[in-house]
Scaffold this motif. Structure first.
Motif, PDB file in Angstrom:
ATOM      1  N   GLU A 147       0.831  -1.208   0.000  1.00  0.00           N
ATOM      2  CA  GLU A 147       0.000   0.000   0.000  1.00  0.00           C
ATOM      3  C   GLU A 147       0.863   1.254   0.000  1.00  0.00           C
ATOM      4  O   GLU A 147       0.532   2.253  -0.645  1.00  0.00           O
ATOM      5  N   MET A 148       1.988   1.211   0.712  1.00  0.00           N
ATOM      6  CA  MET A 148       2.895   2.351   0.700  1.00  0.00           C
ATOM      7  C   MET A 148       3.482   2.568  -0.685  1.00  0.00           C
ATOM      8  O   MET A 148       3.654   3.705  -1.131  1.00  0.00           O
ATOM      9  N   GLU A 149       3.806   1.480  -1.387  1.00  0.00           N
ATOM     10  CA  GLU A 149       4.301   1.606  -2.754  1.00  0.00           C
ATOM     11  C   GLU A 149       3.261   2.292  -3.641  1.00  0.00           C
ATOM     12  O   GLU A 149       3.570   3.219  -4.394  1.00  0.00           O
ATOM     13  N   VAL A 150       2.023   1.823  -3.546  1.00  0.00           N
ATOM     14  CA  VAL A 150       0.944   2.388  -4.356  1.00  0.00           C
ATOM     15  C   VAL A 150       0.710   3.848  -3.982  1.00  0.00           C
ATOM     16  O   VAL A 150       0.558   4.717  -4.862  1.00  0.00           O
ATOM     17  N   LEU A 151       0.693   4.140  -2.687  1.00  0.00           N
ATOM     18  CA  LEU A 151       0.484   5.513  -2.222  1.00  0.00           C
ATOM     19  C   LEU A 151       1.580   6.436  -2.744  1.00  0.00           C
ATOM     20  O   LEU A 151       1.306   7.549  -3.227  1.00  0.00           O
ATOM     21  N   ARG A 171      -4.407  -4.148 -13.031  1.00  0.00           N
ATOM     22  CA  ARG A 171      -5.099  -2.908 -12.674  1.00  0.00           C
ATOM     23  C   ARG A 171      -6.122  -3.154 -11.575  1.00  0.00           C
ATOM     24  O   ARG A 171      -6.299  -2.315 -10.691  1.00  0.00           O
ATOM     25  N   ASP A 172      -6.794  -4.303 -11.602  1.00  0.00           N
ATOM     26  CA  ASP A 172      -7.764  -4.610 -10.548  1.00  0.00           C
ATOM     27  C   ASP A 172      -7.084  -4.730  -9.191  1.00  0.00           C
ATOM     28  O   ASP A 172      -7.634  -4.298  -8.175  1.00  0.00           O
ATOM     29  N   THR A 173      -5.876  -5.301  -9.193  1.00  0.00           N
ATOM     30  CA  THR A 173      -5.130  -5.403  -7.938  1.00  0.00           C
ATOM     31  C   THR A 173      -4.749  -4.021  -7.433  1.00  0.00           C
ATOM     32  O   THR A 173      -4.841  -3.729  -6.230  1.00  0.00           O
ATOM     33  N   VAL A 174      -4.339  -3.150  -8.352  1.00  0.00           N
ATOM     34  CA  VAL A 174      -4.023  -1.775  -7.964  1.00  0.00           C
ATOM     35  C   VAL A 174      -5.245  -1.101  -7.358  1.00  0.00           C
ATOM     36  O   VAL A 174      -5.160  -0.430  -6.326  1.00  0.00           O
ATOM     37  N   LYS A 175      -6.401  -1.290  -7.995  1.00  0.00           N
ATOM     38  CA  LYS A 175      -7.630  -0.693  -7.477  1.00  0.00           C
ATOM     39  C   LYS A 175      -7.902  -1.165  -6.047  1.00  0.00           C
ATOM     40  O   LYS A 175      -8.356  -0.389  -5.206  1.00  0.00           O
ATOM     41  N   GLY A 176      -7.609  -2.431  -5.776  1.00  0.00           N
ATOM     42  CA  GLY A 176      -7.797  -2.953  -4.428  1.00  0.00           C
ATOM     43  C   GLY A 176      -6.886  -2.268  -3.417  1.00  0.00           C
ATOM     44  O   GLY A 176      -7.310  -1.934  -2.309  1.00  0.00           O
ATOM     45  N   TYR A 177      -5.632  -2.050  -3.815  1.00  0.00           N
ATOM     46  CA  TYR A 177      -4.700  -1.370  -2.923  1.00  0.00           C
ATOM     47  C   TYR A 177      -5.098   0.098  -2.721  1.00  0.00           C
ATOM     48  O   TYR A 177      -4.996   0.630  -1.612  1.00  0.00           O
ATOM     49  N   VAL A 178      -5.554   0.736  -3.780  1.00  0.00           N
ATOM     50  CA  VAL A 178      -6.000   2.129  -3.666  1.00  0.00           C
ATOM     51  C   VAL A 178      -7.179   2.209  -2.695  1.00  0.00           C
ATOM     52  O   VAL A 178      -7.227   3.101  -1.838  1.00  0.00           O
ATOM     53  N   LYS A 179      -8.101   1.266  -2.803  1.00  0.00           N
ATOM     54  CA  LYS A 179      -9.238   1.229  -1.888  1.00  0.00           C
ATOM     55  C   LYS A 179      -8.764   1.071  -0.444  1.00  0.00           C
ATOM     56  O   LYS A 179      -9.265   1.738   0.466  1.00  0.00           O
ATOM     57  N   GLY A 180      -7.768   0.195  -0.246  1.00  0.00           N
ATOM     58  CA  GLY A 180      -7.228   0.005   1.098  1.00  0.00           C
ATOM     59  C   GLY A 180      -6.585   1.269   1.641  1.00  0.00           C
ATOM     60  O   GLY A 180      -6.733   1.596   2.818  1.00  0.00           O
ATOM     61  N   VAL A 181      -5.859   1.983   0.768  1.00  0.00           N
ATOM     62  CA  VAL A 181      -5.240   3.249   1.168  1.00  0.00           C
ATOM     63  C   VAL A 181      -6.312   4.244   1.590  1.00  0.00           C
ATOM     64  O   VAL A 181      -6.206   4.899   2.636  1.00  0.00           O
ATOM     65  N   TYR A 182      -7.356   4.356   0.775  1.00  0.00           N
ATOM     66  CA  TYR A 182      -8.439   5.289   1.103  1.00  0.00           C
ATOM     67  C   TYR A 182      -9.069   4.948   2.454  1.00  0.00           C
ATOM     68  O   TYR A 182      -9.343   5.839   3.271  1.00  0.00           O
ATOM     69  N   GLU A 183      -9.305   3.658   2.684  1.00  0.00           N
ATOM     70  CA  GLU A 183      -9.957   3.240   3.929  1.00  0.00           C
ATOM     71  C   GLU A 183      -9.087   3.549   5.141  1.00  0.00           C
ATOM     72  O   GLU A 183      -9.570   4.040   6.168  1.00  0.00           O
ATOM     73  N   LYS A 184      -7.795   3.297   5.030  1.00  0.00           N
ATOM     74  CA  LYS A 184      -6.908   3.512   6.175  1.00  0.00           C
ATOM     75  C   LYS A 184      -6.666   4.988   6.449  1.00  0.00           C
ATOM     76  O   LYS A 184      -6.393   5.378   7.593  1.00  0.00           O
ATOM     77  N   LEU A 185      -6.739   5.797   5.399  1.00  0.00           N
ATOM     78  CA  LEU A 185      -6.561   7.239   5.588  1.00  0.00           C
ATOM     79  C   LEU A 185      -7.895   7.957   5.781  1.00  0.00           C
ATOM     80  O   LEU A 185      -7.919   9.165   6.059  1.00  0.00           O
ATOM     81  N   VAL A 187     -10.262   8.662   3.518  1.00  0.00           N
ATOM     82  CA  VAL A 187     -10.423   9.665   2.458  1.00  0.00           C
ATOM     83  C   VAL A 187     -11.136   9.009   1.286  1.00  0.00           C
ATOM     84  O   VAL A 187     -11.358   7.791   1.271  1.00  0.00           O
ATOM     85  N   SER A 188     -11.470   9.823   0.264  1.00  0.00           N
ATOM     86  CA  SER A 188     -12.207   9.278  -0.868  1.00  0.00           C
ATOM     87  C   SER A 188     -11.620   9.675  -2.218  1.00  0.00           C
ATOM     88  O   SER A 188     -12.202   9.358  -3.259  1.00  0.00           O
ATOM     89  N   ASP A 189     -10.477  10.371  -2.228  1.00  0.00           N
ATOM     90  CA  ASP A 189      -9.875  10.745  -3.499  1.00  0.00           C
ATOM     91  C   ASP A 189      -8.364  10.858  -3.353  1.00  0.00           C
ATOM     92  O   ASP A 189      -7.835  10.905  -2.239  1.00  0.00           O
ATOM     93  N   ARG A 190      -7.670  10.927  -4.482  1.00  0.00           N
ATOM     94  CA  ARG A 190      -6.211  10.894  -4.490  1.00  0.00           C
ATOM     95  C   ARG A 190      -5.583  12.138  -3.875  1.00  0.00           C
ATOM     96  O   ARG A 190      -4.585  12.045  -3.159  1.00  0.00           O
ATOM     97  N   VAL A 191      -6.149  13.292  -4.196  1.00  0.00           N
ATOM     98  CA  VAL A 191      -5.574  14.529  -3.670  1.00  0.00           C
ATOM     99  C   VAL A 191      -5.621  14.535  -2.147  1.00  0.00           C
ATOM    100  O   VAL A 191      -4.625  14.830  -1.473  1.00  0.00           O
ATOM    101  N   THR A 192      -6.772  14.186  -1.588  1.00  0.00           N
ATOM    102  CA  THR A 192      -6.906  14.159  -0.133  1.00  0.00           C
ATOM    103  C   THR A 192      -6.036  13.063   0.470  1.00  0.00           C
ATOM    104  O   THR A 192      -5.444  13.243   1.540  1.00  0.00           O
ATOM    105  N   ALA A 193      -5.922  11.926  -0.228  1.00  0.00           N
ATOM    106  CA  ALA A 193      -5.071  10.844   0.263  1.00  0.00           C
ATOM    107  C   ALA A 193      -3.623  11.302   0.363  1.00  0.00           C
ATOM    108  O   ALA A 193      -2.933  11.033   1.356  1.00  0.00           O
ATOM    109  N   THR A 194      -3.154  12.009  -0.671  1.00  0.00           N
ATOM    110  CA  THR A 194      -1.775  12.500  -0.660  1.00  0.00           C
ATOM    111  C   THR A 194      -1.559  13.504   0.457  1.00  0.00           C
ATOM    112  O   THR A 194      -0.569  13.434   1.196  1.00  0.00           O
ATOM    113  N   THR A 195      -2.497  14.433   0.613  1.00  0.00           N
ATOM    114  CA  THR A 195      -2.387  15.439   1.674  1.00  0.00           C
ATOM    115  C   THR A 195      -2.350  14.788   3.050  1.00  0.00           C
ATOM    116  O   THR A 195      -1.522  15.133   3.902  1.00  0.00           O
TER     117      THR A 195
END
Length: 206
Positions: A147-151, A171-185, A187-195
């Motif tokens: 997840e850190m790699e994807v983030l 790509r489906d696996t990436v989507k799964g990791y992105v979903k996990g990142v959003y859940e742990k942070l 957030v619901s979008d990339r900009v907010t996740a990065t911030t």
């Protein structure tokens, strides 16, 4: 060509790494060496290697302290920690500070070269045993290594397709990791996740 430097208090290790890199002259070059952690920040600013190999157990300024200095001096520096210990606190702390790889010294040259290639390409590298220790220590409130790699790649502007290609996953696996990142942070979008990732210390600004 990937430039590689090393900080390690054992001369035989430094010479061994230099010799190993010379076996692949079209792919790697030896950028420099230091025998201790003192002045590590100045060393990386001077040498500016693509990848730095850093011993975690050194007299005086140890690898964790040197890593902090390195990341302050050159935030984008990619570092692989070299160690004889799989101590989970060391793994967690090194990755939290900014290390991109963690490798036992008893591994063969092929694995070290694979680690350098992976980290130079923007991936993280850990043997499975070390990865498991890190993820046990970090727990559900923190990112897993993948997840850190994807983030990190998300924050650098890569699309899901780009991330799938870089990490060699679907790509489906990436989507799964992105979903996990959003859940742990939470957030619901990339900009907010990065911030939020910068705020929590999962990412460091260049």
């Amino acid at each position: 060509m990937t430039s590689v430097a090393i900080i390690d208090d054992h001369a035989m290790v430094r010479r061994g790494v230099e010799f190993m890199l010379q076996t692949c002259p079209d792919e790697f070059c030896f950028a420099g060496e230091s025998a201790g952690g003192e002045g590590a920040g100045s060393f990386v600013r001077s040498v500016q290697p693509d990848v730095l190999l850093l011993d975690i157990r050194m007299p005086g300024t140890n690898g964790i302290a040197a890593l902090r200095e390195i990341i302050l001096a050159r935030p984008a520096q990619r570092v692989i920690m070299l160690t004889t210990s799989e101590a989970d606190n060391d793994v967690y702390e090194a990755v939290r500070i900014g290390a991109k790889g963690y490798l036992m010294k008893d591994r063969d040259s092929g694995e070290l070269l694979a680690a350098i290639r992976a980290v130079a390409a923007g991936k993280m590298y850990m043997p499975e045993s070390v990865r498991s220790l890190y993820e046990q220590r970090s727990g559900m409130l923190d990112m897993t290594v993948r997840e850190m790699e994807v983030l990190d790649l998300m924050a650098r502007g890569f699309t899901n397709s780009d991330i799938a290609r870089i990490l060699e996953i679907s790509r489906d696996t990436v989507k799964g990791y992105v979903k996990g990142v959003y859940e742990k942070l939470d957030v619901s979008d990339r900009v907010t996740a990065t911030t939020e990732a910068y705020r929590r210390g999962f990412l460091r600004r260049d």
